[in-house]
Structure formats: structure tokens, C-alpha cells
Design an enzyme around this catalytic site. Sequence first.
Site, PDB file in Angstrom:
ATOM      1  CE  LYS A  43      -3.200  -2.291   3.146  1.00  0.00           C
ATOM      2  NZ  LYS A  43      -3.728  -2.234   4.535  1.00  0.00           N
ATOM      3  N   GLY A  44       2.122   1.109   0.386  1.00  0.00           N
ATOM      4  CA  GLY A  44       2.958   2.260   0.717  1.00  0.00           C
ATOM      5  C   GLY A  44       3.144   3.313  -0.350  1.00  0.00           C
ATOM      6  CD  GLU A  99       8.558  -1.063  -3.720  1.00  0.00           C
ATOM      7  OE1 GLU A  99       7.902  -0.484  -2.835  1.00  0.00           O
ATOM      8  OE2 GLU A  99       8.750  -2.283  -3.720  1.00  0.00           O
ATOM      9  CG  ASP A 100       6.735   2.126   0.278  1.00  0.00           C
ATOM     10  OD1 ASP A 100       7.394   1.251  -0.345  1.00  0.00           O
ATOM     11  OD2 ASP A 100       6.122   1.883   1.328  1.00  0.00           O
ATOM     12  CG  ASP A 103      14.662  -1.554   4.783  1.00  0.00           C
ATOM     13  OD1 ASP A 103      14.229  -0.812   5.666  1.00  0.00           O
ATOM     14  OD2 ASP A 103      15.485  -2.432   5.010  1.00  0.00           O
ATOM     15  CG  ASP A 159       2.590   0.528   7.133  1.00  0.00           C
ATOM     16  OD1 ASP A 159       3.450   0.420   6.230  1.00  0.00           O
ATOM     17  OD2 ASP A 159       2.187  -0.435   7.799  1.00  0.00           O
ATOM     18  NE  ARG A 165      -0.824   1.871   5.051  1.00  0.00           N
ATOM     19  CZ  ARG A 165       0.198   1.121   4.628  1.00  0.00           C
ATOM     20  NH1 ARG A 165       1.155   1.655   3.920  1.00  0.00           N
ATOM     21  NH2 ARG A 165       0.254  -0.157   4.922  1.00  0.00           N
TER      22      ARG A 165
HETATM   23  P1  IMP Z   1      12.729  -4.434   1.741  1.00  0.00           P
HETATM   24  O1  IMP Z   1      13.494  -4.663   3.024  1.00  0.00           O
HETATM   25  O2  IMP Z   1      13.486  -3.564   0.778  1.00  0.00           O
HETATM   26  O3  IMP Z   1      12.324  -5.756   1.161  1.00  0.00           O
HETATM   27  O4  IMP Z   1      11.427  -3.629   2.151  1.00  0.00           O
HETATM   28  C1  IMP Z   1      10.173  -4.177   2.049  1.00  0.00           C
HETATM   29  C2  IMP Z   1       9.070  -3.303   2.498  1.00  0.00           C
HETATM   30  O5  IMP Z   1       9.189  -3.074   3.892  1.00  0.00           O
HETATM   31  C3  IMP Z   1       8.977  -1.916   1.895  1.00  0.00           C
HETATM   32  O6  IMP Z   1       8.339  -1.900   0.641  1.00  0.00           O
HETATM   33  C4  IMP Z   1       8.127  -1.227   2.936  1.00  0.00           C
HETATM   34  O7  IMP Z   1       6.763  -1.507   2.731  1.00  0.00           O
HETATM   35  C5  IMP Z   1       8.615  -1.878   4.219  1.00  0.00           C
HETATM   36  N1  IMP Z   1       9.633  -1.037   4.884  1.00  0.00           N
HETATM   37  C6  IMP Z   1      10.964  -1.116   4.834  1.00  0.00           C
HETATM   38  N2  IMP Z   1      11.553  -0.149   5.570  1.00  0.00           N
HETATM   39  C7  IMP Z   1      10.527   0.585   6.064  1.00  0.00           C
HETATM   40  C8  IMP Z   1      10.465   1.764   6.876  1.00  0.00           C
HETATM   41  O8  IMP Z   1      11.460   2.370   7.288  1.00  0.00           O
HETATM   42  N3  IMP Z   1       9.214   2.209   7.172  1.00  0.00           N
HETATM   43  C9  IMP Z   1       8.076   1.594   6.736  1.00  0.00           C
HETATM   44  N4  IMP Z   1       8.094   0.514   5.954  1.00  0.00           N
HETATM   45  C10 IMP Z   1       9.306   0.017   5.625  1.00  0.00           C
HETATM   46 MG    MG Z   2       6.487  -1.265  -0.009  1.00  0.00          MG
END
Ligand code: IMP
Ligand code: MG
Length: 175
Positions: A43-44, A99-100, A103, A159, A165
Site C-alpha cells: 500500500k505504501g 515503490e515507497d 530497504d 506505515d 500513512r
Molecule cells: P525491503 O526490506 O526492501 O524488502 O522492504 C520491504 C518493504 O518493507 C517496503 O516496501 C516497505 O513496505 C517496508 N519497509 C521497509 N523499511 C521501512 C520503513 O522504514 N518504514 C516503513 N516501511 C518500511
Molecule cells: Mg512497499
Amino acid sequence: MASQLQLKVLIDQKDIAEGVDRLACEIERDYQGKQPLLLGVLKGSFVFMADLIRRLDLPLELEFIRLSSYGSARESGGKVRLVQGLRTPVRGRDVLVIEDIVDSGVTTSFLLDYLRKKRPASLKLCTLTHKPSRCRVSVPIDYLGFTVPNKFIVGYGIDCDEKFRNLPDIYAIED
Ligand code: IMP
Ligand code: MG
């Protein structure tokens, strides 16, 4: 409890708007003469996507996909699940993933692999934020809004346990 968390503004509304303007200029320039399919990751990304598309003077189309890799914890489980798959064919399309946050990179890398197998004409990634300090899988970012420090961020669609959000700025949660 979300109500007990300390929030500190990291990127304010004005800076977000400037960042979105800059990204829109770059995307508009690169997609001249094309009809890109913007694929928002729910949703981000929905607030970012809503602002971005209104700055794009392109004959674009929208689609959404929903992935899940985080439960209620603030650490990635490293396991990605497709909660809502594609409903629009992407074969031969110029697909731009929105993407939001990137990470660890695990979620986005999973999505890009999934999409690549569907043979789009082109596949690019636009992310509002990137947390390079947490990188586990390197992901090629074509359009980047902001690099953020190793803190959990919320607001502007992003979120923590489904909260925050609706905040118009981006905040860091202070531990
Ligand atoms: P990844 O670690 O790059 O796989 O991140 C996966 C998902 O985790 C992202 O698309 C976000 O939805 C969520 N996420 C990662 N870091 C944060 C943060 O700092 N705040 C909120 N959501 C996060
Ligand atoms: Mg995301």
C-alpha cells in the site's frame, strides 16, 4: 504501541513536493513518445503515486500490485509474498515500478524478477526513498527521491503497523 512512539520530521512536505517534481521531470523526459504503465506497489506507494502522476504529462496507465514481506515487526522477514498479482498484461509494455521504499532490497528484487519473466518492453524502478545502509540485495534504481538513514520511517503513505500513512510529512521513529 503506536501512540507512544516518538516521531521526528525527516523530510517535510515542501521537500517532498520538490522531490516529486524533480522525479516527474526526469520521467517525463525519458518516456517521451511512450505510453508507460506505472505499477504501484501497495500500500505504501499510493500517496506518492497519486502526487507523481498528476505532474506527468504523458499518456500513462496505472496498475497496482500488492506484496507482503513485513508482518507487524519492523524487520524484514526476507520472505516475499504476492498478495495481489497483476491484472493487466505487461508483455511489451514500458513498465515503471513505483515503490515507497527500498530497504533491504529483497521485496523489490523479487518483484523485478517476477516482472522480467513477463517480458515487458522495458522495466524501470522509481522509488521515493532508499535506505542504502540496510541493503542485502542490490537493486538498480532508475529514479530516486531521497536517500534516508537507517531509521524506520513513516508518513506520506508509509506505515508502521498500518498507522501514520496519513501524515503529510515523512518522519523517522526515534527509539
Ligand atoms: P525491503 O526490506 O526492501 O524488502 O522492504 C520491504 C518493504 O518493507 C517496503 O516496501 C516497505 O513496505 C517496508 N519497509 C521497509 N523499511 C521501512 C520503513 O522504514 N518504514 C516503513 N516501511 C518500511
Ligand atoms: Mg512497499
